[in-house]
Scaffold this motif. Structure first.
Motif, PDB file in Angstrom:
ATOM      1  N   SER A 137       0.849  -1.199   0.000  1.00 57.54           N
ATOM      2  CA  SER A 137       0.000   0.000   0.000  1.00 57.54           C
ATOM      3  C   SER A 137       0.884   1.248   0.000  1.00 57.54           C
ATOM      4  O   SER A 137       2.046   1.187   0.392  1.00 57.54           O
ATOM      5  N   SER A 138       0.302   2.367  -0.407  1.00 56.09           N
ATOM      6  CA  SER A 138       1.125   3.574  -0.550  1.00 56.09           C
ATOM      7  C   SER A 138       1.400   4.210   0.800  1.00 56.09           C
ATOM      8  O   SER A 138       0.719   3.940   1.795  1.00 56.09           O
ATOM      9  N   ASN A 139       2.384   5.073   0.816  1.00 59.52           N
ATOM     10  CA  ASN A 139       2.780   5.754   2.049  1.00 59.52           C
ATOM     11  C   ASN A 139       1.677   6.678   2.546  1.00 59.52           C
ATOM     12  O   ASN A 139       0.874   7.173   1.755  1.00 59.52           O
ATOM     13  N   PRO A 140       1.675   6.982   3.855  1.00 57.69           N
ATOM     14  CA  PRO A 140       0.744   8.007   4.347  1.00 57.69           C
ATOM     15  C   PRO A 140       0.985   9.334   3.635  1.00 57.69           C
ATOM     16  O   PRO A 140       2.086   9.614   3.167  1.00 57.69           O
ATOM     17  N   ASP A 141      -0.084  10.152   3.588  1.00 57.49           N
ATOM     18  CA  ASP A 141      -0.017  11.468   2.956  1.00 57.49           C
ATOM     19  C   ASP A 141       0.914  12.370   3.776  1.00 57.49           C
ATOM     20  O   ASP A 141       0.660  12.602   4.959  1.00 57.49           O
ATOM     21  N   PRO A 142       1.987  12.878   3.180  1.00 54.71           N
ATOM     22  CA  PRO A 142       2.899  13.750   3.946  1.00 54.71           C
ATOM     23  C   PRO A 142       2.203  14.986   4.503  1.00 54.71           C
ATOM     24  O   PRO A 142       2.677  15.594   5.465  1.00 54.71           O
ATOM     25  N   HIS A 143       1.067  15.379   3.931  1.00 47.83           N
ATOM     26  CA  HIS A 143       0.362  16.576   4.376  1.00 47.83           C
ATOM     27  C   HIS A 143      -0.711  16.287   5.427  1.00 47.83           C
ATOM     28  O   HIS A 143      -1.318  17.203   5.963  1.00 47.83           O
ATOM     29  N   ASP A 144      -0.977  15.022   5.697  1.00 47.14           N
ATOM     30  CA  ASP A 144      -1.914  14.645   6.775  1.00 47.14           C
ATOM     31  C   ASP A 144      -1.533  13.226   7.180  1.00 47.14           C
ATOM     32  O   ASP A 144      -2.261  12.271   6.964  1.00 47.14           O
ATOM     33  N   PHE A 145      -0.354  13.136   7.790  1.00 50.89           N
ATOM     34  CA  PHE A 145       0.300  11.833   7.965  1.00 50.89           C
ATOM     35  C   PHE A 145      -0.555  10.850   8.751  1.00 50.89           C
ATOM     36  O   PHE A 145      -0.631   9.662   8.408  1.00 50.89           O
ATOM     37  N   LEU A 146      -1.190  11.300   9.815  1.00 47.05           N
ATOM     38  CA  LEU A 146      -2.016  10.404  10.641  1.00 47.05           C
ATOM     39  C   LEU A 146      -3.464  10.346  10.153  1.00 47.05           C
ATOM     40  O   LEU A 146      -4.321   9.776  10.823  1.00 47.05           O
ATOM     41  N   ASP A 147      -3.703  10.964   8.992  1.00 46.89           N
ATOM     42  CA  ASP A 147      -5.035  10.922   8.394  1.00 46.89           C
ATOM     43  C   ASP A 147      -6.089  11.471   9.353  1.00 46.89           C
ATOM     44  O   ASP A 147      -7.198  10.955   9.456  1.00 46.89           O
ATOM     45  N   LEU A 148      -5.723  12.528  10.066  1.00 51.02           N
ATOM     46  CA  LEU A 148      -6.608  13.066  11.099  1.00 51.02           C
ATOM     47  C   LEU A 148      -7.879  13.655  10.492  1.00 51.02           C
ATOM     48  O   LEU A 148      -8.952  13.540  11.064  1.00 51.02           O
ATOM     49  N   ASP A 149      -7.754  14.277   9.312  1.00 49.31           N
ATOM     50  CA  ASP A 149      -8.932  14.929   8.746  1.00 49.31           C
ATOM     51  C   ASP A 149      -9.968  13.929   8.237  1.00 49.31           C
ATOM     52  O   ASP A 149     -11.131  14.275   8.059  1.00 49.31           O
ATOM     53  N   ALA A 150      -9.534  12.678   8.018  1.00 44.95           N
ATOM     54  CA  ALA A 150     -10.492  11.669   7.546  1.00 44.95           C
ATOM     55  C   ALA A 150     -11.578  11.419   8.588  1.00 44.95           C
ATOM     56  O   ALA A 150     -12.704  11.075   8.249  1.00 44.95           O
ATOM     57  N   GLY A 151     -11.224  11.613   9.856  1.00 37.20           N
ATOM     58  CA  GLY A 151     -12.195  11.383  10.931  1.00 37.20           C
ATOM     59  C   GLY A 151     -13.103  12.574  11.202  1.00 37.20           C
ATOM     60  O   GLY A 151     -13.953  12.511  12.087  1.00 37.20           O
ATOM     61  N   LEU A 152     -12.930  13.642  10.455  1.00 31.94           N
ATOM     62  CA  LEU A 152     -13.755  14.839  10.702  1.00 31.94           C
ATOM     63  C   LEU A 152     -15.159  14.654  10.137  1.00 31.94           C
ATOM     64  O   LEU A 152     -15.357  13.965   9.126  1.00 31.94           O
ATOM     65  N   ALA A 153     -16.125  15.321  10.767  1.00 33.45           N
ATOM     66  CA  ALA A 153     -17.494  15.325  10.240  1.00 33.45           C
ATOM     67  C   ALA A 153     -17.520  16.117   8.930  1.00 33.45           C
ATOM     68  O   ALA A 153     -16.629  16.926   8.662  1.00 33.45           O
ATOM     69  N   GLU A 154     -18.558  15.859   8.157  1.00 30.90           N
ATOM     70  CA  GLU A 154     -18.682  16.541   6.863  1.00 30.90           C
ATOM     71  C   GLU A 154     -18.715  18.063   7.033  1.00 30.90           C
ATOM     72  O   GLU A 154     -18.098  18.800   6.266  1.00 30.90           O
ATOM     73  N   GLU A 155     -19.410  18.518   8.069  1.00 29.94           N
ATOM     74  CA  GLU A 155     -19.505  19.957   8.338  1.00 29.94           C
ATOM     75  C   GLU A 155     -18.099  20.542   8.587  1.00 29.94           C
ATOM     76  O   GLU A 155     -17.766  21.625   8.108  1.00 29.94           O
ATOM     77  N   ASP A 156     -17.287  19.804   9.339  1.00 26.81           N
ATOM     78  CA  ASP A 156     -15.936  20.289   9.654  1.00 26.81           C
ATOM     79  C   ASP A 156     -15.101  20.407   8.379  1.00 26.81           C
ATOM     80  O   ASP A 156     -14.355  21.365   8.201  1.00 26.81           O
ATOM     81  N   ARG A 157     -15.241  19.419   7.519  1.00 27.59           N
ATOM     82  CA  ARG A 157     -14.458  19.451   6.269  1.00 27.59           C
ATOM     83  C   ARG A 157     -14.935  20.567   5.355  1.00 27.59           C
ATOM     84  O   ARG A 157     -14.148  21.200   4.663  1.00 27.59           O
ATOM     85  N   ALA A 158     -16.249  20.812   5.370  1.00 26.21           N
ATOM     86  CA  ALA A 158     -16.792  21.905   4.541  1.00 26.21           C
ATOM     87  C   ALA A 158     -16.244  23.250   5.027  1.00 26.21           C
ATOM     88  O   ALA A 158     -15.868  24.108   4.217  1.00 26.21           O
ATOM     89  N   ILE A 159     -16.181  23.417   6.357  1.00 26.93           N
ATOM     90  CA  ILE A 159     -15.655  24.670   6.902  1.00 26.93           C
ATOM     91  C   ILE A 159     -14.163  24.792   6.578  1.00 26.93           C
ATOM     92  O   ILE A 159     -13.682  25.857   6.183  1.00 26.93           O
ATOM     93  N   ARG A 160     -13.450  23.689   6.733  1.00 27.54           N
ATOM     94  CA  ARG A 160     -12.020  23.693   6.380  1.00 27.54           C
ATOM     95  C   ARG A 160     -11.835  24.165   4.933  1.00 27.54           C
ATOM     96  O   ARG A 160     -11.020  25.055   4.662  1.00 27.54           O
ATOM     97  N   ASP A 161     -12.606  23.585   4.030  1.00 29.50           N
ATOM     98  CA  ASP A 161     -12.425  23.916   2.615  1.00 29.50           C
ATOM     99  C   ASP A 161     -12.819  25.365   2.323  1.00 29.50           C
ATOM    100  O   ASP A 161     -12.168  26.033   1.520  1.00 29.50           O
TER     101      ASP A 161
END
Ligand code: FAD
Length: 389
Positions: A1-25
C-alpha cells in the motif's frame, strides 16, 4: 500500500465530520483568494484592512461561530477549531482577529451580558459590521490580572471608569470594548462603546511579532456609562477567565495550522533546492529534521482534536485547555524554528512564511496565559499544590 499522505500523515482529517471538512475547505479557499497574497505586506507595514476583513470573516460565518443564536452559526467546537487552524496556517494575527471578536468579546457578551446587551451587539458583531476588543491586561497587571488598577465607581445611577489597558488586540478599530475593572463589589465587566467621551485607543508600535494584527493601549479617563453597561451577574476573575478559556481553545487548534505551514514550506523547499549535487531533502540531517517536524505537527493535531471532542462532549476542563495551549504552542514554535534553519538565508525572508510564523508564535507563547502560567496550572492539577505565588 502507498505511504501516508505527507500533508496529513495520521489521516486526522479523515475522521472529521462533513460539516468540519466543509468549513475547512471554505476557509482554505478564502485564504487562498483573499489573504495569502496580502499577508506579507500587512505584516511588513503593520497595517490591516480591519473593516474589510471583518466583513469577509463575517460572511464566512467565522465570527462567534460556535455561539448559539443572535446570528451566530452555532457550529461544533471541532468545526471552530478547524477554522482557527486554517486561518492560523496563514498568520497568527488573522486567527487572533477572529479569536478576539468571537471567543473574547462576543463570548463575554453572550455568556455574561444582559439580554439587552446581547441584542444590541451580537448580531452586528457576527456579520462583522461591529468589531469588539477585550481589555483585561494593564501595564502593571499581566499574568496577575487580579492586581488590575482600572476602577469603576458609582456616580448616581452611572458608572465612571478610569484606568489604562495595554496590549489590546483590535483596540484601535473596535466599536465596543469589553473592559474589566475593580469595583467595590469585586472585578466586573463593562460593555463600553468606544465612541464614549474619555475613551481613547493608541496604537502599539514597534512590534516584532504579530505584526499583521492591530494592538492598542486603551485609556479610560472618566468614561461615564449608564448602569446597564455592567455585566449583571458575574463577579471576580471567573468572568474574564471563562472567556480566556474559550480563546485558548482556538489557539491550541490554531497553532497546528502555523506549524503545518512551516513544515510544508520546509518540505517543499528542501525537495526543490539542491546543494552538493542533490536535493537538501536527501541528506540524513535534513531528514532527521523533517521527521521531527511531521511528528510534532501530527501530535499537536491529535491533541487539538481530542480536546475539541472533549469540548463537544461537554467534558472539557480548563486544565485540558492549559495542556493543549502549552503543548501545542511549544510544538509549533519548535517546528517553526527548525523549519527556519532548513530554508537557509531564505528562511529569514518575508518572501517565505516561516520566520513570520516563528516571530508570531513568540506572542502566542506569551498571550492568553504564558507558557509558565499553564505549566503552573498543570503542576497544580497533578500535585494538588499551588505554586503561583
Ligand atoms: P508578565 O506577567 O509580567 O510575565 C513576564 C514573565 O514572567 C513571563 O515569562 C511569565 O510567565 C513570568 N511570570 C509571571 N508570573 C510568574 C510566576 N508566578 N511564576 C513564574 N513565572 C512567572 N491582553 C488582553 O487583555 N487583551 C488582548 O487583546 C491582548 N492581546 C495581546 C496581543 C499581543 C500582541 C500581546 C503581546 C499581548 C496581548 N495581551 C492581551 C496581553 C497578554 O495577555 C499578556 O502579555 C500576558 O498575559 C502576559 O502578561 P505580561 O506581558 O504582563 O507578562
Amino acid at each position: 500500500s502507498s505511504n501516508p499522505d505527507p500533508h496529513d500523515f495520521l489521516d486526522l482529517d479523515a475522521g472529521l465530520a462533513e460539516e468540519d471538512r466543509a468549513i475547512r475547505d471554505a476557509v482554505r479557499a478564502y485564504a487562498k483568494d483573499q489573504l495569502l497574497d496580502h499577508v506579507a505586506e500587512w505584516y511588513e507595514t503593520g497595517a490591516l484592512p480591519a473593516a474589510e476583513l471583518a466583513k469577509g470573516f463575517g460572511s464566512l460565518g467565522l465570527l462567534g461561530m460556535h455561539l448559539e443564536g443572535y446570528g451566530c452559526a452555532g457550529t461544533s467546537a471541532v468545526a471552530y477549531g478547524i477554522a482557527c487552524r486554517e486561518l492560523e496556517a496563514v498568520d497568527s494575527g488573522l486567527r487572533s482577529f477572529v479569536s478576539v471578536q468571537g471567543s473574547l468579546a462576543m463570548y463575554a457578551i453572550h455568556r455574561w451580558g444582559s439580554e439587552e446587551q446581547r441584542q444590541e451587539w451580537l448580531p452586528r458583531m457576527a456579520t462583522g459590521d461591529a468589531l469588539g476588543c477585550f481589555g483585561l491586561t494593564e501595564p502593571d497587571a499581566g499574568s496577575d490580572p487580579g492586581s488590575m488598577r482600572t476602577r469603576a465607581v458609582r456616580d448616581g445611577g452611572d458608572w465612571v471608569l478610569s484606568g489604562t489597558k495595554m496590549w489590546i488586540t483590535n483596540g484601535t478599530v473596535a466599536d465596543v470594548a469589553v473592559v474589566w475593572a475593580q469595583t467595590d463589589d469585586g472585578i466586573r465587566g463593562f460593555v463600553v462603546p468606544t465612541s464614549t467621551p474619555g475613551f481613547t485607543a493608541n496604537e502599539v508600535k514597534h512590534k516584532l511579532s504579530l505584526r499583521a494584527s492591530l494592538t492598542a493601549e486603551l485609556v479610560l479617563d472618566g468614561v461615564r456609562l449608564p448602569s446597564s453597561a455592567a455585566f449583571p451577574e458575574v463577579r471576580g476573575l471567573r468572568g474574564p477567565l471563562s472567556c480566556l478559556n474559550e480563546a485558548r481553545y482556538g489557539i491550541l487548534f490554531g497553532v497546528v495550522g502555523a506549524a503545518r505551514a512551516c513544515y510544508e514550506a520546509a518540505l517543499e523547499y528542501t525537495l526543490s533546492r539542491s546543494q552538493f549535487g542533490k536535493p537538501l531533502a536527501g541528506f540524513q540531517l535534513t531528514q532527521r529534521k523533517l521527521a521531527d517536524l511531521v511528528v510534532e505537527v501530527n501530535r499537536a493535531g491529535l491533541v487539538a482534536l481530542q480536546i475539541g471532542r472533549l469540548k463537544d462532549a461537554g467534558a472539557l476542563h480548563h486544565n485540558h485547555v492549559s495542556f493543549g495551549k502549552m503543548a501545542n504552542v511549544r510544538s509549533a514554535l519548535s517546528v517553526a524554528r527548525e523549519a527556519r534553519s532548513m530554508l537557509g538565508a531564505n528562511g529569514i525572508s518575508l518572501e517565505y512564511p516561516v520566520m513570520r510564523h516563528m516571530a508570531n508564535l513568540e506572542t502566542v507563547l506569551t498571550y492568553e496565559g504564558t507558557e509558565e502560567m499553564h505549566a503552573l496550572s498543570l503542576g497544580q492539577a497533578v500535585t494538588g499544590l499551588a505554586a503561583f505565588r
